[in-house]
Design a protein around this motif. Structure first.
Motif, PDB file in Angstrom:
ATOM      1  N   TYR A   1       0.864  -1.181   0.000  1.00 53.94           N
ATOM      2  CA  TYR A   1       0.000   0.000   0.000  1.00 53.94           C
ATOM      3  C   TYR A   1       0.906   1.237   0.000  1.00 53.94           C
ATOM      4  O   TYR A   1       1.734   1.396   0.894  1.00 53.94           O
TER       5      TYR A   1
ATOM      6  N   LYS B   1     -10.327  -5.248  -1.470  1.00 56.98           N
ATOM      7  CA  LYS B   1      -9.611  -6.042  -2.468  1.00 56.98           C
ATOM      8  C   LYS B   1      -8.554  -6.937  -1.811  1.00 56.98           C
ATOM      9  O   LYS B   1      -8.279  -8.048  -2.300  1.00 56.98           O
ATOM     10  N   THR B   2      -7.975  -6.474  -0.715  1.00 55.09           N
ATOM     11  CA  THR B   2      -7.022  -7.297   0.017  1.00 55.09           C
ATOM     12  C   THR B   2      -7.703  -8.537   0.586  1.00 55.09           C
ATOM     13  O   THR B   2      -7.166  -9.649   0.513  1.00 55.09           O
TER      14      THR B   2
ATOM     15  N   PHE C   1      -1.336  -1.391  -4.306  1.00 55.16           N
ATOM     16  CA  PHE C   1      -2.340  -0.326  -4.259  1.00 55.16           C
ATOM     17  C   PHE C   1      -1.597   0.995  -4.145  1.00 55.16           C
ATOM     18  O   PHE C   1      -0.856   1.230  -3.183  1.00 55.16           O
TER      19      PHE C   1
ATOM     20  N   THR D   1      -4.007   5.120   3.186  1.00 55.68           N
ATOM     21  CA  THR D   1      -4.717   4.182   4.061  1.00 55.68           C
ATOM     22  C   THR D   1      -4.697   4.598   5.527  1.00 55.68           C
ATOM     23  O   THR D   1      -5.435   4.037   6.337  1.00 55.68           O
TER      24      THR D   1
ATOM     25  N   ASP E   1     -11.549   0.601  -0.423  1.00 60.10           N
ATOM     26  CA  ASP E   1     -11.477  -0.266  -1.600  1.00 60.10           C
ATOM     27  C   ASP E   1     -10.253  -1.176  -1.555  1.00 60.10           C
ATOM     28  O   ASP E   1     -10.346  -2.370  -1.867  1.00 60.10           O
ATOM     29  N   SER E   2      -9.105  -0.626  -1.167  1.00 57.10           N
ATOM     30  CA  SER E   2      -7.892  -1.447  -1.113  1.00 57.10           C
ATOM     31  C   SER E   2      -8.013  -2.535  -0.052  1.00 57.10           C
ATOM     32  O   SER E   2      -7.538  -3.663  -0.242  1.00 57.10           O
TER      33      SER E   2
ATOM     34  N   ALA F   1     -10.245   5.179  -1.086  1.00 50.12           N
ATOM     35  CA  ALA F   1      -9.136   4.319  -1.503  1.00 50.12           C
ATOM     36  C   ALA F   1      -8.773   3.333  -0.403  1.00 50.12           C
ATOM     37  O   ALA F   1      -8.430   2.172  -0.676  1.00 50.12           O
ATOM     38  N   ASP F   2      -8.843   3.776   0.848  1.00 52.03           N
ATOM     39  CA  ASP F   2      -8.583   2.896   1.982  1.00 52.03           C
ATOM     40  C   ASP F   2      -9.575   1.733   1.985  1.00 52.03           C
ATOM     41  O   ASP F   2      -9.193   0.558   2.048  1.00 52.03           O
TER      42      ASP F   2
ATOM     43  N   TYR G   1      -5.304   4.685  -7.593  1.00 52.29           N
ATOM     44  CA  TYR G   1      -6.483   5.427  -7.154  1.00 52.29           C
ATOM     45  C   TYR G   1      -6.352   6.894  -7.555  1.00 52.29           C
ATOM     46  O   TYR G   1      -5.476   7.606  -7.040  1.00 52.29           O
TER      47      TYR G   1
ATOM     48  N   ARG H   1       0.262  -7.847  -5.174  1.00 51.16           N
ATOM     49  CA  ARG H   1      -0.764  -6.843  -5.396  1.00 51.16           C
ATOM     50  C   ARG H   1      -0.246  -5.500  -4.877  1.00 51.16           C
ATOM     51  O   ARG H   1       0.323  -5.422  -3.789  1.00 51.16           O
TER      52      ARG H   1
END
Length: 268
Positions: free
Chosen positions: A168, A258-259, A190, A230, A254-255, A251-252, A222, A188
């Protein structure tokens, strides 16, 4: 996912920090663990739900450049409530937490300038997590924030035995790029598209590196998000020290969502 209690998760925003509310009753257990690397003491933080029966996947968490503080411990608690065993490790040494960017940079550079020492600190924490009786030792992922994002990516590049890593708002540049066949982890990333610390060309170079090395990777950018998106304290820290830091609740959320999906897919 190994022996995890199925959960329906409801996301709420309490104050500024995204929190997890699980329908199952959680018996959160936490404790500090001191461990030694090269004669120096490091202090990590273990969190898990005692209501989950049997071994469950473990997740390492690597802190921002400030050091091991309350933020990574909150993230460890959130992961524990999802059914994982989470260990927020320490890359600097016990009680080394910066209160100014110059000190944070000093701590960070001391780690990043010695690749083998950084790997030793990470892998010792990995061993500590694997040794916990509630952990499935072959099911381990790692998450990293800011400096920690760079750390987990570098560990993946070095071929450390991890199922997956998540960065992140971490630095993506490296002088030791991933090589084909060396990276065991799915990756992944972000990233904040408006983060001047990670310019677009750095993102493009990272994507090219991962593609050349045949890594299972994904980068999510993002729009409008800055460095530290985050962390709910990022905006205040940015104002105080005149740094391009800012929290971004969207963004926090959504990430983090997705995590969860990524971890579930890794360990199902």
């Amino acid at each position: 996912m190994n022996n995890l209690i199925p959960r329906l998760i409801r996301w709420t925003l309490t104050g500024s920090l995204l929190s997890v509310c699980a329908t199952a009753h959680a018996e959160l257990q936490t404790r500090e663990i001191d461990y030694q690397v090269g004669g120096e003491t490091f202090t990590g933080y273990l969190a898990y739900d005692s209501e989950v029966s049997g071994p469950r996947p473990g997740v390492l968490i690597v802190h921002e450049w400030w050091g091991h503080g309350e933020y990574v411990r909150q993230r460890a608690d959130m992961l524990a409530r999802l059914g994982y065993a989470a260990f927020a490790l320490d890359m600097y040494g016990s009680d080394k937490y910066a209160d100014h960017p110059s000190q944070a940079n000093e701590f960070m550079q001391a780690v990043m300038s010695d690749r083998e020492a950084a790997k030793a600190r990470f892998t010792e924490a990995l061993s500590v997590l694997r040794e916990q009786p509630m952990v499935a030792p072959d099911d381990i992922a790692a998450l990293g924030y800011c400096f920690g994002g760079a750390v987990v990516l570098n560990m993946a590049r070095a071929g450390v035995d991890l199922d997956g890593v998540v960065s992140y708002h971490g630095m993506l540049a490296t002088d030791s790029p991933a090589q084909p066949g060396e990276v065991k982890a799915a990756v992944r990333v972000f990233n904040g598209e408006a983060d001047p610390m990670v310019p677009a060309e750095q993102v493009a170079d990272f994507e090219a590196e991962m593609t050349r090395a045949n890594v299972d990777y994904e980068v999510v950018n993002y729009p409008g998000a800055k460095h530290g998106f985050t962390n709910p304290e990022a905006s205040e820290l940015g104002r105080r020290f005149e740094l391009p830091l800012a929290y971004d609740a969207s963004a926090d959320a959504d990430s983090w969502h997705k995590t969860q999906q990524f971890l579930e897919a890794l360990f199902r």
